[in-house]
Enzyme design. Structure first.
Site, PDB file in Angstrom:
ATOM      1  N   MET A  94       8.176   4.789   5.660  1.00 30.99           N
ATOM      2  CA  MET A  94       8.392   3.410   5.208  1.00 30.99           C
ATOM      3  C   MET A  94       9.679   3.288   4.402  1.00 30.99           C
ATOM      4  O   MET A  94      10.385   2.277   4.482  1.00 30.99           O
ATOM      5  CB  MET A  94       7.197   2.921   4.388  1.00 30.99           C
ATOM      6  CG  MET A  94       5.925   2.762   5.206  1.00 30.99           C
ATOM      7  SD  MET A  94       6.117   1.715   6.668  1.00 30.99           S
ATOM      8  CE  MET A  94       6.597   0.170   5.924  1.00 30.99           C
ATOM      9  N   GLU A  95      10.002   4.322   3.646  1.00 24.19           N
ATOM     10  CA  GLU A  95      11.237   4.301   2.866  1.00 24.19           C
ATOM     11  C   GLU A  95      12.463   4.297   3.772  1.00 24.19           C
ATOM     12  O   GLU A  95      13.438   3.573   3.519  1.00 24.19           O
ATOM     13  CB  GLU A  95      11.252   5.491   1.904  1.00 24.19           C
ATOM     14  CG  GLU A  95      10.294   5.354   0.744  1.00 24.19           C
ATOM     15  CD  GLU A  95       8.808   5.471   1.083  1.00 24.19           C
ATOM     16  OE1 GLU A  95       7.980   5.100   0.239  1.00 24.19           O
ATOM     17  OE2 GLU A  95       8.469   5.938   2.202  1.00 24.19           O
TER      18      GLU A  95
ATOM     19  N   MET B  54       0.799  -1.227   0.000  1.00 18.96           N
ATOM     20  CA  MET B  54       0.000   0.000   0.000  1.00 18.96           C
ATOM     21  C   MET B  54       0.834   1.281   0.000  1.00 18.96           C
ATOM     22  O   MET B  54       0.306   2.378   0.151  1.00 18.96           O
ATOM     23  CB  MET B  54      -0.964   0.017   1.193  1.00 18.96           C
ATOM     24  CG  MET B  54      -1.975  -1.097   1.154  1.00 18.96           C
ATOM     25  SD  MET B  54      -2.934  -1.060  -0.364  1.00 18.96           S
ATOM     26  CE  MET B  54      -3.322  -2.790  -0.518  1.00 18.96           C
ATOM     27  N   CYS B  55       2.145   1.156  -0.163  1.00 15.74           N
ATOM     28  CA  CYS B  55       2.995   2.347  -0.247  1.00 15.74           C
ATOM     29  C   CYS B  55       2.886   2.980  -1.621  1.00 15.74           C
ATOM     30  O   CYS B  55       2.823   2.281  -2.632  1.00 15.74           O
ATOM     31  CB  CYS B  55       4.455   1.979   0.027  1.00 15.74           C
ATOM     32  SG  CYS B  55       4.806   1.692   1.754  1.00 15.74           S
ATOM     33  N   HIS B  56       2.895   4.294  -1.637  1.00 18.85           N
ATOM     34  CA  HIS B  56       2.855   5.033  -2.892  1.00 18.85           C
ATOM     35  C   HIS B  56       4.248   5.067  -3.515  1.00 18.85           C
ATOM     36  O   HIS B  56       5.231   5.226  -2.789  1.00 18.85           O
ATOM     37  CB  HIS B  56       2.395   6.479  -2.646  1.00 18.85           C
ATOM     38  CG  HIS B  56       0.993   6.592  -2.185  1.00 18.85           C
ATOM     39  ND1 HIS B  56       0.627   6.417  -0.874  1.00 18.85           N
ATOM     40  CD2 HIS B  56      -0.154   6.847  -2.872  1.00 18.85           C
ATOM     41  CE1 HIS B  56      -0.679   6.566  -0.761  1.00 18.85           C
ATOM     42  NE2 HIS B  56      -1.179   6.827  -1.965  1.00 18.85           N
TER      43      HIS B  56
ATOM     44  N   ASP C 282      24.587 -10.389   5.075  1.00 21.08           N
ATOM     45  CA  ASP C 282      24.962 -11.183   3.904  1.00 21.08           C
ATOM     46  C   ASP C 282      26.467 -11.160   3.660  1.00 21.08           C
ATOM     47  O   ASP C 282      27.073 -12.189   3.366  1.00 21.08           O
ATOM     48  CB  ASP C 282      24.223 -10.671   2.666  1.00 21.08           C
ATOM     49  CG  ASP C 282      24.579 -11.462   1.427  1.00 21.08           C
ATOM     50  OD1 ASP C 282      24.453 -12.707   1.454  1.00 21.08           O
ATOM     51  OD2 ASP C 282      24.998 -10.844   0.430  1.00 21.08           O
TER      52      ASP C 282
END
Length: 168
Positions: free
Chosen positions: A113-114, A75-77, A128
């Site tokens: 969110m970013e 749902m992120c733009h 990693d």
């Protein structure tokens, strides 16, 4: 807040319409911790990891992740990010690296969110690149520490020490 903004009147999931919101400068800062064996931290600090420069690789991965957040979180733009920066802070007392991501844009929705995605992917990249030395590394405490802009204005996590507070 007592309503779910990502649900319509029938309870179906939807992306929130932000078209009516004002464009403002919006910035978010997130952080996370990667804890590891002291020898692993020393290898990273001394740039002795056989896969290459761990922090520069993680920095690139974090920036790329910030730009791809809408591809990962449903749902992120999709956003036109104008800045994404990743900083690393060695914390020898806890054998860890603190990752801090700052993301900003001028737009109609925030970049929390970013920033969180950038920190998460940077942490995973550290894991990693160093897993052959230390499979027991722990990525933790990924959280938003501040945001500014938009209708809700500025928010700051209460428990961030003064010397770690970003300037947003």
């Amino acid at each position: 807040m007592n309503e779910f903004t990502h649900l319509d009147n029938q309870g179906h999931v939807r992306m929130v319409d932000v078209g009516h919101k004002d464009q403002t400068l919006r910035t978010a800062v997130a952080e996370g911790i990667v804890a590891m064996h002291p020898d692993t931290l020393a290898r990273i600090m001394d740039e002795k990891v056989k896969k290459g420069n761990v922090l520069e690789t993680a920095r690139i991965a974090g920036v790329m992740a910030a730009k791809k957040t809408a591809d990962l979180i449903p749902m992120c733009h999709p956003l036109n990010i104008t800045h994404a920066g990743i900083d690393f802070f060695f914390e020898p007392d806890t054998h860890s690296i603190r990752i801090q991501a700052t993301v900003s844009l001028t737009g109609r929705t925030g970049v929390e969110m970013e920033a969180l995605t950038a920190v998460s992917v940077a942490g995973l990249t550290i894991y990693d690149m160093c897993k052959s030395y230390d499979k027991g590394m722990v990525i933790s405490t990924v959280r938003l520490i501040s945001k500014s802009g938009g209708k809700s204005g500025t928010w700051q996590a209460k428990d961030v020490p003064e010397n770690r507070k970003p300037s947003v």
